[in-house]
Design a protein around this motif. Structure first.
Motif, PDB file in Angstrom:
ATOM      1  N   VAL A  14      -4.973  -1.749   4.161  1.00  0.00           N
ATOM      2  CA  VAL A  14      -4.198  -1.220   5.282  1.00  0.00           C
ATOM      3  C   VAL A  14      -4.016   0.284   5.108  1.00  0.00           C
ATOM      4  O   VAL A  14      -4.259   0.825   4.045  1.00  0.00           O
ATOM      5  CB  VAL A  14      -2.808  -1.908   5.398  1.00  0.00           C
ATOM      6  N   GLY A  15      -3.541   0.910   6.165  1.00  0.00           N
ATOM      7  CA  GLY A  15      -3.249   2.340   6.110  1.00  0.00           C
ATOM      8  C   GLY A  15      -3.344   2.949   7.488  1.00  0.00           C
ATOM      9  O   GLY A  15      -3.905   2.351   8.411  1.00  0.00           O
ATOM     10  N   LYS A  21      -9.853   4.447   5.329  1.00  0.00           N
ATOM     11  CA  LYS A  21     -10.004   3.074   4.830  1.00  0.00           C
ATOM     12  C   LYS A  21     -11.466   2.635   4.813  1.00  0.00           C
ATOM     13  O   LYS A  21     -11.950   2.134   3.800  1.00  0.00           O
ATOM     14  CB  LYS A  21      -9.183   2.095   5.688  1.00  0.00           C
ATOM     15  N   ARG A 105      -1.028  -4.268   9.458  1.00  0.00           N
ATOM     16  CA  ARG A 105       0.220  -4.497   8.726  1.00  0.00           C
ATOM     17  C   ARG A 105       1.019  -5.632   9.338  1.00  0.00           C
ATOM     18  O   ARG A 105       1.749  -6.327   8.646  1.00  0.00           O
ATOM     19  CB  ARG A 105       1.043  -3.218   8.679  1.00  0.00           C
ATOM     20  N   GLU A 122      -3.109  -0.112   0.040  1.00  0.00           N
ATOM     21  CA  GLU A 122      -2.704   0.793   1.103  1.00  0.00           C
ATOM     22  C   GLU A 122      -3.389   2.133   0.857  1.00  0.00           C
ATOM     23  O   GLU A 122      -3.094   2.821  -0.113  1.00  0.00           O
ATOM     24  CB  GLU A 122      -1.187   0.962   1.106  1.00  0.00           C
ATOM     25  N   THR A 124      -3.820   5.853   1.812  1.00  0.00           N
ATOM     26  CA  THR A 124      -2.971   6.859   2.451  1.00  0.00           C
ATOM     27  C   THR A 124      -3.616   8.245   2.337  1.00  0.00           C
ATOM     28  O   THR A 124      -4.587   8.433   1.596  1.00  0.00           O
ATOM     29  CB  THR A 124      -1.575   6.911   1.796  1.00  0.00           C
ATOM     30  N   GLY A 155       4.761   3.064   5.496  1.00  0.00           N
ATOM     31  CA  GLY A 155       3.979   2.332   4.522  1.00  0.00           C
ATOM     32  C   GLY A 155       4.507   0.925   4.343  1.00  0.00           C
ATOM     33  O   GLY A 155       5.566   0.561   4.853  1.00  0.00           O
ATOM     34  N   VAL A 161       1.808  -4.486  -3.479  1.00  0.00           N
ATOM     35  CA  VAL A 161       1.218  -3.320  -2.823  1.00  0.00           C
ATOM     36  C   VAL A 161       0.814  -2.265  -3.852  1.00  0.00           C
ATOM     37  O   VAL A 161       1.602  -1.899  -4.722  1.00  0.00           O
ATOM     38  CB  VAL A 161       2.203  -2.687  -1.810  1.00  0.00           C
ATOM     39  N   SER A 163      -0.695   1.591  -3.617  1.00  0.00           N
ATOM     40  CA  SER A 163      -1.035   2.714  -2.736  1.00  0.00           C
ATOM     41  C   SER A 163      -2.053   3.604  -3.414  1.00  0.00           C
ATOM     42  O   SER A 163      -1.929   3.932  -4.597  1.00  0.00           O
ATOM     43  CB  SER A 163       0.212   3.531  -2.400  1.00  0.00           C
TER      44      SER A 163
END
Length: 184
Positions: A14-15, A21, A105, A122, A124, A155, A161, A163
Motif C-alpha cells: 500500500v501507499g 509502489k 488500505r 507501506e 512512502t 499511513g 506494518v 514502512s
C-alpha cells in the motif's frame, strides 16, 4: 509442539499515489524471480488495459458476477472501479507461498481477518517527491495534485506494518522490501 501459524503469508503493498509502489515491486519481482515461494498477484480490474499496471480486465457486470460466485479471495471498489484478487492466490498463501498484492488500505481489515500470516509493506515518499512524481505522470492538473497531497493519505498502523521510504535511492527501497519478504 503444535503451532497455529500457516506456512505461507499474504503481503499487502500500500501507499499513496506517486510513492512508487509499482516501480519498487517490479524490481522486487525481478530480484525474486528464481525463488518459487514468492508469488506476485495479477489483479482483476474493471478498467481497460493501459500502459500502467499489468492486470486482467472485466466489465462491471462480469466482475460483479465473478465476485458473487466466489472468484475472489478479496475484492473492493475504489475510484469507481472494481478490484479483485483471484481466489487461487488465497489458496497459494494457505499452501505455503508468500503472496504479494497491491491492495487498497480500505480492504486491509478483510485481508487481516482472512490471512493468519499477514504483512503490510507501506511504500512512502516525502510530499515533495510525491508531487513531482504525480506531475510527471501527467494524469492530474496541478490543482488536483495539490488536493490529493492536502488530503494527506494517512499511513496505516499496526504491528504487521513495515514502512519503506522510496524518496531516495530506488535500490535502497528494493533492498528493504526484499529483506522483509525473505524474512517471512
Amino acid at each position: 509442539m503444535t503451532t497455529d501459524r500457516r506456512p505461507g503469508a499474504f503481503v499487502a503493498v500500500v501507499g499513496p499515489s506517486g510513492a512508487g509502489k509499482d516501480t519498487v515491486m517490479g524490481r522486487v519481482r525481478d530480484r525474486l524471480t528464481d525463488e518459487a515461494r514468492f508469488v506476485f498477484v495479477r489483479r482483476v480490474v474493471t478498467r481497460d488495459p493501459n500502459g500502467g499496471e499489468d492486470h486482467d480486465c472485466l466489465d462491471p457486470a462480469g466482475f460483479a458476477a465473478a465476485a458473487a460466485g466466489g472468484a475472489y479471495v478479496l475484492s473492493w471498489q475504489a475510484h469507481g472501479l472494481g478490484y479483485g484478487i483471484p481466489a487461487a492466490y488465497g489458496r497459494m498463501a494457505d499452501d505455503g507461498a508468500v503472496v504479494i498484492a497491491n491492495l487498497s488500505r480500505a480492504v486491509l481489515p478483510a485481508a487481516r481477518a482472512r490471512f493468519p500470516r499477514f504483512r503490510v509493506l507501506e511504500i512512502t515518499a516525502p510530499p515533495a517527491v510525491l508531487a513531482a512524481r504525480l506531475k510527471a505522470r501527467g494524469r492530474e492538473s496541478d490543482a488536483e495534485i495539490e488536493a490529493r497531497l492536502a488530503r494527506g493519505d494517512a499511513g496505516v498502523t499496526g504491528p504487521d506494518v513495515v514502512s519503506i521510504d522510496n524518496g531516495g535511492a530506488l535500490e535502497a527501497a528494493v533492498d528493504a522490501a526484499v529483506g522483509v519478504l525473505r524474512g517471512l
